[in-house]
Motif scaffolding. Structure first.
Motif, PDB file in Angstrom:
ATOM      1  N   VAL A  51       2.864  -8.292   5.824  1.00 35.59           N
ATOM      2  CA  VAL A  51       2.819  -7.517   4.579  1.00 35.59           C
ATOM      3  C   VAL A  51       1.390  -7.489   4.057  1.00 35.59           C
ATOM      4  N   GLU A  52       0.740  -8.658   4.099  1.00 37.13           N
ATOM      5  CA  GLU A  52      -0.635  -8.718   3.611  1.00 37.13           C
ATOM      6  C   GLU A  52      -1.589  -7.905   4.470  1.00 37.13           C
ATOM      7  N   LEU A  90       0.834  -1.192   0.000  1.00 36.65           N
ATOM      8  CA  LEU A  90       0.000   0.000   0.000  1.00 36.65           C
ATOM      9  C   LEU A  90       0.882   1.261   0.000  1.00 36.65           C
ATOM     10  N   PHE A  91       1.944   1.217   0.822  1.00 30.77           N
ATOM     11  CA  PHE A  91       2.888   2.340   0.887  1.00 30.77           C
ATOM     12  C   PHE A  91       3.557   2.510  -0.468  1.00 30.77           C
ATOM     13  N   LEU A 131      -2.236   6.122   5.635  1.00 30.60           N
ATOM     14  CA  LEU A 131      -2.770   4.978   4.899  1.00 30.60           C
ATOM     15  C   LEU A 131      -3.204   3.879   5.859  1.00 30.60           C
ATOM     16  N   LEU A 132      -2.606   3.878   7.047  1.00 30.16           N
ATOM     17  CA  LEU A 132      -2.970   2.858   8.033  1.00 30.16           C
ATOM     18  C   LEU A 132      -3.847   3.411   9.148  1.00 30.16           C
ATOM     19  N   THR A 161       6.926   3.099   9.843  1.00 27.13           N
ATOM     20  CA  THR A 161       5.495   3.376   9.880  1.00 27.13           C
ATOM     21  C   THR A 161       4.720   2.172  10.429  1.00 27.13           C
ATOM     22  N   THR A 162       5.167   0.979  10.057  1.00 29.03           N
ATOM     23  CA  THR A 162       4.552  -0.239  10.579  1.00 29.03           C
ATOM     24  C   THR A 162       4.634  -0.241  12.105  1.00 29.03           C
ATOM     25  N   PHE A 180      10.656 -11.258   9.924  1.00 33.76           N
ATOM     26  CA  PHE A 180      10.000 -10.982   8.648  1.00 33.76           C
ATOM     27  C   PHE A 180       8.765 -11.869   8.557  1.00 33.76           C
ATOM     28  N   LYS A 200      12.559  -7.478  10.637  1.00 26.11           N
ATOM     29  CA  LYS A 200      12.951  -8.507   9.666  1.00 26.11           C
ATOM     30  C   LYS A 200      14.287  -9.120  10.095  1.00 26.11           C
ATOM     31  N   ILE A 215      -0.860  -5.272   6.129  1.00 22.76           N
ATOM     32  CA  ILE A 215      -0.636  -3.857   5.849  1.00 22.76           C
ATOM     33  C   ILE A 215      -1.261  -3.464   4.508  1.00 22.76           C
ATOM     34  N   ASN A 216      -1.165  -4.369   3.523  1.00 20.66           N
ATOM     35  CA  ASN A 216      -1.785  -4.077   2.231  1.00 20.66           C
ATOM     36  C   ASN A 216      -3.285  -3.932   2.337  1.00 20.66           C
ATOM     37  N   LEU A 253       5.359 -12.563   5.944  1.00 24.55           N
ATOM     38  CA  LEU A 253       4.533 -12.215   4.781  1.00 24.55           C
ATOM     39  C   LEU A 253       3.104 -11.862   5.185  1.00 24.55           C
ATOM     40  N   GLY A 282      -4.553  -2.506   4.748  1.00 24.12           N
ATOM     41  CA  GLY A 282      -4.739  -1.305   5.555  1.00 24.12           C
ATOM     42  C   GLY A 282      -4.859  -1.613   7.034  1.00 24.12           C
TER      43      GLY A 282
END
Lengths: 290, 286, 122
Positions: B253-254, A195-196, B43-44, B16-17, B248, B220, B256-257, B250, B259
């Protein structure tokens, strides 16, 4: 591409997308190339290239010095300085080096000619060779605020030794990035599938469009699941130059500061293809937009 | 108000995470995104209300009135920033001009003047929580001043908040230094790579110059355990509290994608982040 | 003794401003005559170097003592060069701080922060 001097800038809105990975490997595979690291706040390209036969020289800016015998305390310099880098206290002029923007106004306008300028070092240029790649890095001193003078200086090395120059830009889309891409013939935008990644791709996309630069995107760290960055490129009709899959092997090579194309045949092929694709694009550009 | 700033030197290490996780875990009522160049926190941290927007003016820029200009070339000749070009007349490149005023002062006919120029937008969300952020105008000078404005508007909108979290920007330059002003502690998110360790050293050196308290965590960490260990050794040697390792993941990552935050799922990375959070808060309350 | 203090407004009931360089006004207070005036801080609107400009303002007012909650490195350098002593304010109240200064209970400001140069920090 023989005979034509080309400059390729590699950029990405956010850090950590693989900008340096792409820039370093592209320069390495191009052979007889110049790699210029414009991320002067956090220069990392040289950690991969480990260049030899290093030459270093300081980069300085000009800072005013006062000749107290000549200064009459008229304060026209204090009044002029838009940055408040000067103060006149107890019959003495004080200069605050780190606030000075080196515009030269104070010495230019001193009616007594009491101000002159001296050099102040803000960073170094490191110039070396890694196999057949010329590696130029600008390294800003800790505590300094603007890397622009360093970027200007190191970009003078573009095409100085070789025809192909790869410019590794700082993250973001601020003035340092602009300075880095100003003279580039082609821009590669590196995006990660998050998203970033999309948000920041959007920003650099606007930047290269604003500056009318031909460009293409490299999608990095691609995984099986949906890639928002790829969707963005499809929607906006942006040319995707290549995809680099998420891969532990590449991650390890990279985190150990090694150059993928020099370690693995697989990545030699990946970046070789990318170089060809970019060369085609650049040639196409020179035909369409000479 | 206690302020925790999250920095990394290198981009993409997970600032940011981490900031998002900290905001959720602490139920912070005030937070800010000081990465004004490439902001991501919004975004989050979804905001339902519209932001109160205001213009940010940077340094004024020179402007040349071609009606008055006598083309003496003094301005172009003396501009240290090469901001003045001549083609069909004299023009100022606003991206390059630093607003020093040399040209204005030199112009014999008064054709040059400094005009305020918008350099970005400030956005303040103010509902149950206060969230302050900004977006620098493209190609503008990296601005510590805008970072200061972001923090200032957070502080004045959330006067009663006891705790605030600030997401920093990459690098070691002007905006990072401005973000360090007045914070109680800096959490550095380091990534185990040769680049990551070098950038961590540079950001620590910067933070120390400004007398900030520092804690370090790795993100990570399992992508290069050897380097992750040398980061921990570095912290030990330099007496820097090390507050944990996040693997790390995955799944993260998902998340975060979609949101979401790293702590929204039952992942190993989410758990590790909670540990980092707990230790950091313990240090901060000391 | 002429003392100055960064303040938020032009009344004696106002509070001490938390920022030295970017304070909107300075209170100038004469301890012998108990007279006071307010002056604008021309440094407040500066893009950068606000502390230096503000320090120049109070030096030009021939202040002898500065009472402030915080002070950056650059401003402190200017103020010290002018032999002005810097004391740390104890709370928001202008009058309290003047009284505390008069009775000698205000501490000298020792923690000069590294300053945020032209980054607009305060």
């Amino acid at each position: 591409m023989e005979g034509t001097k080309i400059k390729i800038a590699v950029l990405s809105g956010k850090g950590g997308t693989g900008k340096t990975l792409v820039a370093v490997n592209l320069a390495a595979i191009a052979k007889n190339s110049v790699y210029i690291d414009c991320d002067v706040e956090e220069p990392n390209g040289h950690l991969f290239f480990k260049p030899e036969q290093l030459k270093r020289h300081d980069i300085s800016v000009k800072i005013p010095v006062v000749d107290e015998k000549l200064c009459t305390g008229c304060r026209s310099c204090v009044a002029f300085c838009k940055f408040n880098a000067l103060a006149y206290i107890n019959h003495k002029l004080m200069v605050f080096d780190e606030i000075c923007h080196s515009c030269g106004g104070c010495s230019l306008f001193c009616p007594e000619k009491a101000l002159s300028e001296r050099e102040k070092v803000i960073g170094v240029v490191q110039n070396g060779k890694s196999e057949d790649v010329r590696v130029i890095s600008g390294i800003m001193n800790v505590g300094e605020t603007s890397g622009v003078p360093i970027i200007k200086e190191i970009l003078k090395y573009a095409n100085e030794y070789q025809d192909i120059t790869v410019i590794d830009c700082p993250p973001g889309s601020a003035c340092t990035v602009m300075e880095s891409i100003k003279d580039a013939d082609y821009c590669i935008l590196v995006a990660e599938p998050t998203l970033f990644g999309v948000h920041n791709l959007n920003m650099v996309h606007d930047l290269v469009t604003l500056f009318n630069k031909p460009y293409g995107v490299v999608l990095n760290k691609c995984v099986q699941s949906e890639n928002p960055a790829e969707t963005y490129c499809t929607e906006k009709n942006i040319n995707v130059l290549g995809k680099i899959l998420f891969d532990n092997e590449l991650g390890t090579i990279n985190s150990n500061g090694l150059i993928a194309i020099r370690q693995s045949d697989k990545y030699f092929d990946v970046f070789n293809q990318l170089l060809h694709k970019v060369s085609e694009e650049v040639q196409h550009e020179t035909v369409v937009n000479p | 108000m206690k302020q925790l700033l999250i920095l990394s030197g290198k981009g993409g290490t997970g600032k940011t995470t981490m900031a998002t996780a900290f905001i959720k875990l602490s139920s912070a009522t005030a937070y800010a995104d000081c990465d004004v160049d490439a902001p991501n926190l919004h975004l989050l941290m979804h905001q339902s209300a519209k932001a109160i927007e205001s213009d940010y003016f940077g340094m004024p820029k020179a402007e040349i009135n071609s009606q008055i200009c006598v083309q003496c070339d003094l301005c172009r000749e003396n501009c240290r920033f090469d901001a003045i070009n001549f083609d069909d007349g004299y023009h100022v490149d606003p991206f390059v001009c630093e607003g020093c005023g040399v040209c204005e002062e030199l112009c014999p006919v008064g054709a040059v003047s400094l005009k305020p120029e918008k350099a970005g937008d400030l956005m303040l969300y103010k509902e149950d929580v206060v969230f302050s952020r900004a977006q620098l105008k493209m190609g503008s000078g990296t601005s510590g001043m805008l970072v200061t404005e972001v923090k200032k508007s957070m502080k004045s909108a959330a006067e009663d908040a006891e705790f605030a979290i600030i997401d920093g920007s990459p690098g070691i330059g002007c905006p990072v230094i401005a973000s360090l002003s007045g914070v109680d502690m800096v959490l550095i998110v380091a990534e185990p790579s040769i680049s990551g360790i070098r950038d961590m050293e540079r950001i620590i050196e910067t933070a120390r110059k400004f007398q900030a308290r520092i804690a370090v965590c790795t993100n990570k960490f399992d992508t290069n355990i050897e380097i992750a260990e040398s980061i921990e050794a570095f912290c030990k040697k330099n007496n820097l509290p090390f507050v944990g390792r996040v693997p790390f993941d995955l799944e993260a990552v998902e998340a975060i994608n979609k949101g979401n935050s790293i702590i929204d799922s039952d992942s190993t990375s989410g758990f590790a982040t909670r540990v980092v959070y707990k230790r950091t808060m313990e240090l901060l309350s000391k | 003794m002429k003392i100055v203090m960064p303040v938020d407004d032009k009344t004696m009931e106002t509070s001490v401003c938390q920022s030295f360089g970017r304070t909107p006004y300075f209170l100038i207070y004469e301890t012998e005559t108990k007279e006071h005036t307010f002056i604008d801080n021309s440094g407040a609107a500066s893009q950068g170097g606000a502390g230096i400009k503000a320090a120049q303002v109070i030096v030009d007012q021939k202040a002898e003592v500065l009472l402030t909650p915080r002070c950056g490195e650059n401003a402190a350098e200017v103020i010290k060069a002018a032999n002005i002593s810097i004391y740390k304010t104890m709370n928001q109240s202008v009058q309290n701080n003047i009284n505390a200064y008069n009775t000698g209970t205000l501490p000298l400001l020792t923690e000069i922060h590294a300053g945020f140069h032209n980054h607009g920090g305060n």
